[in-house]
Scaffold this motif. Structure first.
Motif, PDB file in Angstrom:
ATOM      1  N   LEU A  51     -23.049  29.442  13.228  1.00 52.24           N
ATOM      2  CA  LEU A  51     -24.441  29.070  13.469  1.00 52.24           C
ATOM      3  C   LEU A  51     -24.689  28.887  14.966  1.00 52.24           C
ATOM      4  O   LEU A  51     -23.818  28.407  15.690  1.00 52.24           O
ATOM      5  N   GLN A  52     -25.888  29.251  15.404  1.00 45.94           N
ATOM      6  CA  GLN A  52     -26.312  28.979  16.782  1.00 45.94           C
ATOM      7  C   GLN A  52     -27.007  27.628  16.777  1.00 45.94           C
ATOM      8  O   GLN A  52     -28.091  27.489  16.226  1.00 45.94           O
ATOM      9  N   MET A  53     -26.375  26.646  17.366  1.00 49.56           N
ATOM     10  CA  MET A  53     -26.915  25.295  17.413  1.00 49.56           C
ATOM     11  C   MET A  53     -27.658  25.099  18.728  1.00 49.56           C
ATOM     12  O   MET A  53     -27.161  25.489  19.781  1.00 49.56           O
ATOM     13  N   THR A  54     -28.841  24.481  18.665  1.00 48.72           N
ATOM     14  CA  THR A  54     -29.584  24.230  19.903  1.00 48.72           C
ATOM     15  C   THR A  54     -28.943  23.113  20.709  1.00 48.72           C
ATOM     16  O   THR A  54     -29.199  22.989  21.900  1.00 48.72           O
ATOM     17  N   GLY A  55     -28.122  22.314  20.064  1.00 48.45           N
ATOM     18  CA  GLY A  55     -27.480  21.181  20.726  1.00 48.45           C
ATOM     19  C   GLY A  55     -28.073  19.863  20.296  1.00 48.45           C
ATOM     20  O   GLY A  55     -27.432  18.825  20.377  1.00 48.45           O
ATOM     21  N   LYS A  56     -29.320  19.882  19.822  1.00 45.30           N
ATOM     22  CA  LYS A  56     -30.023  18.652  19.478  1.00 45.30           C
ATOM     23  C   LYS A  56     -29.682  18.193  18.066  1.00 45.30           C
ATOM     24  O   LYS A  56     -29.749  18.961  17.121  1.00 45.30           O
ATOM     25  N   CYS A  57     -29.303  16.918  17.951  1.00 43.97           N
ATOM     26  CA  CYS A  57     -29.062  16.298  16.647  1.00 43.97           C
ATOM     27  C   CYS A  57     -29.812  14.970  16.593  1.00 43.97           C
ATOM     28  O   CYS A  57     -30.155  14.397  17.628  1.00 43.97           O
ATOM     29  N   THR A  58     -30.043  14.481  15.380  1.00 42.90           N
ATOM     30  CA  THR A  58     -30.653  13.162  15.244  1.00 42.90           C
ATOM     31  C   THR A  58     -29.678  12.120  15.771  1.00 42.90           C
ATOM     32  O   THR A  58     -28.507  12.406  16.005  1.00 42.90           O
ATOM     33  N   GLY A  59     -30.170  10.906  15.957  1.00 45.32           N
ATOM     34  CA  GLY A  59     -29.320   9.831  16.446  1.00 45.32           C
ATOM     35  C   GLY A  59     -28.983   9.946  17.923  1.00 45.32           C
ATOM     36  O   GLY A  59     -28.081   9.265  18.403  1.00 45.32           O
ATOM     37  N   GLY A  60     -29.662  10.840  18.634  1.00 45.72           N
ATOM     38  CA  GLY A  60     -29.426  10.998  20.062  1.00 45.72           C
ATOM     39  C   GLY A  60     -28.173  11.781  20.411  1.00 45.72           C
ATOM     40  O   GLY A  60     -27.753  11.800  21.563  1.00 45.72           O
ATOM     41  N   VAL A  61     -27.571  12.440  19.440  1.00 48.19           N
ATOM     42  CA  VAL A  61     -26.364  13.221  19.686  1.00 48.19           C
ATOM     43  C   VAL A  61     -26.749  14.595  20.229  1.00 48.19           C
ATOM     44  O   VAL A  61     -27.650  15.237  19.698  1.00 48.19           O
ATOM     45  N   ASN A  62     -26.061  15.033  21.278  1.00 47.77           N
ATOM     46  CA  ASN A  62     -26.258  16.365  21.822  1.00 47.77           C
ATOM     47  C   ASN A  62     -24.910  17.082  21.780  1.00 47.77           C
ATOM     48  O   ASN A  62     -23.943  16.620  22.382  1.00 47.77           O
TER      49      ASN A  62
END
Length: 122
Positions: A65-76
């Motif tokens: 998967l191509q992940m944008t880097g952004k996750c919930t909880g402030g995780v990058n």
């Protein structure tokens, strides 16, 4: 190589990456793969970070998967890339992470969300 030439190369690469990123405003993608989905099942990609949100697509274990880097909880994902695989997985285990994908396979990429428990660094 002079600093000026290096700077020019960096700017050219950055502008090309930004154009490629399109609507996500992300300059870089992180490659993660679908993992730990039960045999015969798939990971759902949702429109929003919620299990009740509209399903956009589904991918089996091993799909990159191509992940944008952004996750919930402030995780990058880009910020935690230096950590061990186990620590990266732990950081996203209970988060939703944004993907850049082509659910209709027609060249029209959109963002969606996957649950972190079912992804691993590639």
């Amino acid at each position: 190589m002079t600093d000026l030439i290096k700077l020019g190369m960096v700017l050219a690469l950055a502008s090309g990456a930004a154009l490629h990123a399109g609507a996500t405003n992300a300059a870089t993608f992180a490659a993660w793969e679908v993992a730990n989905v039960a045999w015969g099942d798939t990971l759902n990609v949702r429109k929003y970070p919620s299990s009740g949100s509209q399903k956009q697509a589904a991918y089996p274990n091993g799909t990159v998967l191509q992940m944008t880097g952004k996750c919930t909880g402030g995780v990058n994902l880009l910020d935690i890339a230096h950590l061990s695989e186990a620590k990266q997985r732990q950081a996203v285990r209970y988060q939703w992470c944004e993907v850049w994908h082509d659910p209709k396979q027609d060249g029209d990429h959109v963002t969606g969300w996957v649950y972190g428990r079912y992804i691993a660094p590639y």
